[in-house]
Design an enzyme around this catalytic site. Structure first.
Site, PDB file in Angstrom:
ATOM      1  N   SER A 214       6.116 -58.073  30.324  1.00  0.00           N
ATOM      2  CA  SER A 214       4.561 -57.740  30.112  1.00  0.00           C
ATOM      3  C   SER A 214       3.941 -57.424  31.611  1.00  0.00           C
ATOM      4  CB  SER A 214       3.889 -58.935  29.334  1.00  0.00           C
ATOM      5  OG  SER A 214       2.511 -58.751  29.493  1.00  0.00           O
TER       6      SER A 214
ATOM      7  N   TYR B 171       2.821 -68.268  27.428  1.00  0.00           N
ATOM      8  CA  TYR B 171       3.086 -66.519  27.279  1.00  0.00           C
ATOM      9  C   TYR B 171       3.411 -65.839  28.514  1.00  0.00           C
ATOM     10  CZ  TYR B 171       3.213 -61.775  25.969  1.00  0.00           C
ATOM     11  OH  TYR B 171       3.481 -60.395  26.054  1.00  0.00           O
TER      12      TYR B 171
HETATM   13  N1  LIG Z   1       1.360 -55.683  22.392  1.00  0.00           N
HETATM   14  C1  LIG Z   1       1.000 -55.783  23.807  1.00  0.00           C
HETATM   15  O1  LIG Z   1      -0.029 -55.776  24.155  1.00  0.00           O
HETATM   16  C2  LIG Z   1       2.039 -56.377  24.459  1.00  0.00           C
HETATM   17  C3  LIG Z   1       1.924 -56.331  26.089  1.00  0.00           C
HETATM   18  C4  LIG Z   1       2.819 -56.630  26.758  1.00  0.00           C
HETATM   19  C5  LIG Z   1       4.242 -57.142  26.339  1.00  0.00           C
HETATM   20  N2  LIG Z   1       4.298 -57.047  24.693  1.00  0.00           N
HETATM   21  C6  LIG Z   1       5.442 -57.741  24.231  1.00  0.00           C
HETATM   22  O2  LIG Z   1       6.192 -56.709  23.553  1.00  0.00           O
HETATM   23  C7  LIG Z   1       7.149 -57.224  22.596  1.00  0.00           C
HETATM   24  C8  LIG Z   1       6.555 -56.767  21.063  1.00  0.00           C
HETATM   25  O3  LIG Z   1       5.348 -57.312  20.870  1.00  0.00           O
HETATM   26  P1  LIG Z   1       4.535 -56.129  19.921  1.00  0.00           P
HETATM   27  O4  LIG Z   1       3.024 -55.861  20.560  1.00  0.00           O
HETATM   28  O5  LIG Z   1       5.201 -55.104  19.242  1.00  0.00           O
HETATM   29  O6  LIG Z   1       3.953 -57.431  18.738  1.00  0.00           O
HETATM   30  P2  LIG Z   1       4.388 -57.743  17.300  1.00  0.00           P
HETATM   31  O7  LIG Z   1       4.136 -56.341  16.430  1.00  0.00           O
HETATM   32  O8  LIG Z   1       3.796 -59.074  16.670  1.00  0.00           O
HETATM   33  O9  LIG Z   1       5.983 -57.669  17.322  1.00  0.00           O
HETATM   34  C9  LIG Z   1       6.645 -58.720  17.650  1.00  0.00           C
HETATM   35  C10 LIG Z   1       8.171 -58.747  16.922  1.00  0.00           C
HETATM   36  O10 LIG Z   1       8.877 -59.801  17.352  1.00  0.00           O
HETATM   37  C11 LIG Z   1       9.525 -60.412  16.130  1.00  0.00           C
HETATM   38  N3  LIG Z   1       9.689 -61.872  16.401  1.00  0.00           N
HETATM   39  C12 LIG Z   1       8.997 -63.059  16.684  1.00  0.00           C
HETATM   40  N4  LIG Z   1       9.562 -63.888  16.661  1.00  0.00           N
HETATM   41  C13 LIG Z   1      10.651 -63.666  16.560  1.00  0.00           C
HETATM   42  C14 LIG Z   1      11.913 -64.477  16.433  1.00  0.00           C
HETATM   43  N5  LIG Z   1      11.725 -66.100  16.507  1.00  0.00           N
HETATM   44  N6  LIG Z   1      13.019 -64.086  16.017  1.00  0.00           N
HETATM   45  C15 LIG Z   1      13.134 -62.693  15.718  1.00  0.00           C
HETATM   46  N7  LIG Z   1      12.108 -61.992  16.169  1.00  0.00           N
HETATM   47  C16 LIG Z   1      10.853 -62.247  16.291  1.00  0.00           C
HETATM   48  C17 LIG Z   1       8.578 -60.210  15.144  1.00  0.00           C
HETATM   49  O11 LIG Z   1       9.124 -59.893  13.882  1.00  0.00           O
HETATM   50  P3  LIG Z   1       9.361 -61.139  12.752  1.00  0.00           P
HETATM   51  O12 LIG Z   1       7.917 -61.680  12.629  1.00  0.00           O
HETATM   52  O13 LIG Z   1       9.777 -60.429  11.421  1.00  0.00           O
HETATM   53  O14 LIG Z   1      10.277 -61.901  13.110  1.00  0.00           O
HETATM   54  C18 LIG Z   1       8.122 -58.675  15.595  1.00  0.00           C
HETATM   55  O15 LIG Z   1       8.968 -57.550  15.010  1.00  0.00           O
HETATM   56  C19 LIG Z   1       6.859 -58.830  22.765  1.00  0.00           C
HETATM   57  O16 LIG Z   1       7.837 -59.403  23.470  1.00  0.00           O
HETATM   58  C20 LIG Z   1       5.529 -58.765  23.305  1.00  0.00           C
HETATM   59  O17 LIG Z   1       5.328 -60.093  24.077  1.00  0.00           O
HETATM   60  C21 LIG Z   1       3.222 -56.669  23.973  1.00  0.00           C
END
Ligand SMILES: NC(=O)c1ccc[n+]([C@@H]2O[C@H](COP(=O)([O-])OP(=O)(O)OC[C@H]3O[C@@H](n4cnc5c(N)ncnc54)[C@H](OP(=O)(O)O)[C@@H]3O)[C@@H](O)[C@H]2O)c1
Length: 305
Positions: free
Chosen positions: A193, A206
């Site tokens: 991130s 986080y």
């Molecule tokens: N969106 C942002 O602003 C942003 C910025 C920087 C980095 N990121 C990173 O990008 C990645 C994806 O985030 P996103 O924005 O796409 O958010 P999101 O839509 O909430 O996606 C998170 C994903 O992780 C899965 N997950 C959570 N806990 C899990 C577990 N214990 N085992 C297996 N799967 C798990 C969730 O699926 P289930 O609930 O079905 O398990 C979901 O598919 C994350 O690592 C996040 O930290 C996001």
């Protein structure tokens, strides 16, 4: 006489130090002079593996954790559209199955990356059912605020973040490494991130896990530099997904499709950059290197009071 020797030694040491200092200064000057774009995509000499052929854009078998929503789902759909076999994995089996059922050659598998047995089971099943697996996106993650005064409940939140965001990718990498190492061409992509580089203090663990993912990825890349596996880091800026409730409606955050398009463009580069840093994320990624860490930290944390 002895004094003379000592003075010569001191002189030689100080000349050596000056030389080392001036080499360091030259490197630093070159780094800054090369500008944000070049420095963000810089390939450290120690990690470079110039003889590795480019990973083809299609024909891969790709596992994406966190494929049930947000970045993971969007990447899955776009990489599938490029003629790759895609396996999406997360905890919500029904959601995964619904997504996968819309595409031929997309498969759903359940995993909880916090659970070492679940991760090992996933790795075993994938190798059995999809022996051509050659690309892994360690993308699953959670982000919740923590108040450090909350005692045990803050510690529980903290552990959950570490298990999901940091131990999850480490476990899955360990479980699949023997298989990936046998593939003629393979890749691991770890999602960190922008907050790995300048934290948002409302989300202390986080941000710490994402800094951990960054550091782990640097070492992993170095250890695998003589293998067929390249190791990339994807460091997104704030995006419109539901990582935290309601953030998909924040206009100031980057739209997901624009982000994915920019990432695909970076993946198409040859050589591919070690770090996939879209323009919006450079403000954080380069803050320290450009001497504006504290201003950036202030700016990110001002709104949270
Ligand atoms: N969106 C942002 O602003 C942003 C910025 C920087 C980095 N990121 C990173 O990008 C990645 C994806 O985030 P996103 O924005 O796409 O958010 P999101 O839509 O909430 O996606 C998170 C994903 O992780 C899965 N997950 C959570 N806990 C899990 C577990 N214990 N085992 C297996 N799967 C798990 C969730 O699926 P289930 O609930 O079905 O398990 C979901 O598919 C994350 O690592 C996040 O930290 C996001």
């Amino acid at each position: 006489m002895e004094d003379n020797h000592e003075q010569k030694d001191i002189l030689n040491t100080s000349r050596r130090n000056m030389l080392v200092g001036s080499v360091a200064a030259t490197i630093a000057a070159g780094y800054l002079a090369s500008g944000s774009t070049a420095s963000a995509q810089a390939q450290p000499a120690a990690s470079a593996a110039p003889t590795r052929p480019a990973l083809p854009a299609s024909g891969n078998t790709i596992l994406i954790t966190g494929g049930s929503s947000g970045i993971g789902r969007a990447l899955a759909e776009q990489l599938h559209a490029r003629d790759n076999t895609v396996i999406i994995a997360a905890r919500r089996t029904a959601v995964l199955q619904d997504i996968a059922s819309r595409f031929p050659n997309m498969h759903a598998m359940t995993v909880d990356v916090r659970d070492p047995y679940s991760v090992k089971r996933l790795a075993r099943e994938i190798v059995e059912k999809h022996p051509t697996l050659n690309v892994v996106f360690n993308n699953a993650g959670i982000m919740r605020p923590e108040n450090v005064f909350d005692g045990d409940s803050a510690l529980a939140e903290s552990s959950d973040h570490i298990e999901t965001n940091l131990n999850g990718p480490i476990r899955l990498t360990a479980a699949l490494l023997p298989h990936l190492a046998k593939q003629p061409r393979a890749r691991i992509v770890n999602t960190s991130s922008g907050l790995a580089f300048v934290p948002r203090a409302t989300f202390p663990t986080y941000c710490a896990t994402k800094a951990g993912v960054h550091s782990y990825t640097v070492s992993l890349r170095h250890q695998l530099r003589r293998t067929s596996i390249d190791v990339l880091e994807l460091a997104p800026p704030a995006l419109r997904t539901e990582l935290t409730p309601g953030q998909s409606r924040i206009e100031a955050f980057m739209p997901l499709d624009a982000f994915i398009n920019e990432v695909l463009g970076l993946l198409d580069r040859n050589p591919v950059p070690d770090e996939l840093i879209v323009e919006r994320a450079k403000i954080q990624r380069l803050a320290e290197a450009e001497g504006r860490f504290f201003q950036t930290f202030e700016a990110i944390n001002r709104a949270d009071g």
